[in-house]
Design an enzyme around this catalytic site. Sequence first.
Site, PDB file in Angstrom:
ATOM      1  N   GLU A  20      78.891   4.254  88.517  1.00  0.00           N
ATOM      2  CA  GLU A  20      80.188   5.033  87.882  1.00  0.00           C
ATOM      3  C   GLU A  20      81.245   4.623  88.423  1.00  0.00           C
ATOM      4  O   GLU A  20      82.374   4.349  87.974  1.00  0.00           O
ATOM      5  CB  GLU A  20      80.064   6.527  87.592  1.00  0.00           C
ATOM      6  CG  GLU A  20      79.299   6.949  86.576  1.00  0.00           C
ATOM      7  CD  GLU A  20      77.691   6.766  86.883  1.00  0.00           C
ATOM      8  OE1 GLU A  20      76.742   7.142  85.753  1.00  0.00           O
ATOM      9  OE2 GLU A  20      77.023   6.471  88.075  1.00  0.00           O
TER      10      GLU A  20
ATOM     11  N   HIS B  60      73.071  18.610  84.797  1.00  0.00           N
ATOM     12  CA  HIS B  60      73.530  18.227  83.497  1.00  0.00           C
ATOM     13  C   HIS B  60      74.394  18.919  82.610  1.00  0.00           C
ATOM     14  O   HIS B  60      74.410  18.790  81.569  1.00  0.00           O
ATOM     15  CB  HIS B  60      72.433  17.675  82.974  1.00  0.00           C
ATOM     16  CG  HIS B  60      71.802  16.438  83.330  1.00  0.00           C
ATOM     17  ND1 HIS B  60      70.926  16.166  84.388  1.00  0.00           N
ATOM     18  CD2 HIS B  60      71.760  15.083  83.039  1.00  0.00           C
ATOM     19  CE1 HIS B  60      70.823  14.912  84.847  1.00  0.00           C
ATOM     20  NE2 HIS B  60      70.948  14.324  83.830  1.00  0.00           N
TER      21      HIS B  60
END
Length: 410
Positions: free
Chosen positions: A146, A215
């Site tokens: 990322e 998450h």
Amino acid sequence: MATVFHALGAPSALSPPNSLHSNTSLLLHPSRSLSFFERKGRFFIVRSDVTGANHAFTPRSRSHHLITNAVATKADTSSPSTTSKPGHELLLFEALREGLEEEMDRDPRVCVMGEDVGHYGGSYKVTKGLATKYGDLRVLDTPIAENSFTGMGIGAAMTGLRPIVEGMNMGFLLLAFNQISNNCGMLHYTSGGQFKIPIVIRGPGGVGRQLGAEHSQRLESYFQSIPGIQMVACSTPYNAKGLMKAAIRSENPVILFEHVLLYNLKERIPDEEYICSLEEAEMVRPGEHVTILTYSRMRYHVMQAAKTLVNKGYDPEVIDIRSLKPFDLHTIGNSVKKTHRVLIVEECMRTGGIGASLTAAITENFHDYLDAPIVCLSSQDVPTPYAGTLEDWTVVQPAQIVTAVEQLCQ
């Protein structure tokens, strides 16, 4: 001296949030300049088990008769997306894709990058079919890194492209926090205006269905303090497409928050082209008794609670703030001046969340219009449990909203 009332289930007392100025000084081309009086000073956080908090407020001499014949939803004149009008039905993730595809057709500088965004179509199929249509250079699959591909997107924006960076999950973008904060938000300023960063960073977040703590992140509060970045949150297929298109056309870096549980919402949207303002809230339901400010998934918890409240004789005004930075204080202020009571409902964490910043902004600008303490319902300051029953306990439920409104309107 302002008083703030946080209700229903904080495990610990909060520290007073800092004073917030909702205008973002580094943003380019602001669409509206706001002029409000400011009230400086400290304010207290009052626990929900403290009684008599209303003593600091002087009720206005006006009628408080409840509307007994109110309806659950009133005619929405602000949104053209109704089933009575021509158009086509799309799920929310399809609306995002349609907005993205229209902008890629309109502007060859628009490109997409991220993990599995290419021929796989993205984890939630927002980019499905785009790689086949536009090729691998405009829809670029990246490694699982990322920080690298977010930095690459920022560099592409500096050189004239208009990239959309997808985070497979918003929690993963914490790995790119340095690039987003030190580069994305500040380069326009630190370069003396030589560079613009027209980039969109988007992806799913929020509490899903037993996705576990890592998450289920809500990163709005993480990014709100970064100068130079705009933040918006979509909640319907209509505004998802409109905000996507507006974010791509913006000269500012924009973070678009999508909720993992809203992708399969269906709505009829217009056939003709439209965009939504990045700096305006949406009036979901006009009302008279209390202003309820919310966004993203909590919009639906609020509207579910509104049906119960109407049956009990209350008339809540529901506003989807949509623009998380800067706040639309024009719409919010007009509502506060009308109802004189404010309830904030968010899925973000209680400490340092969007609700805390919104509370500070309302207190600074509209304190004299309040007849009751501001109530803020937020998620618990705990990692989101995996167990479904415990997961529900950590986020605000409709019954809590009903109770909070009843207490506010006493």
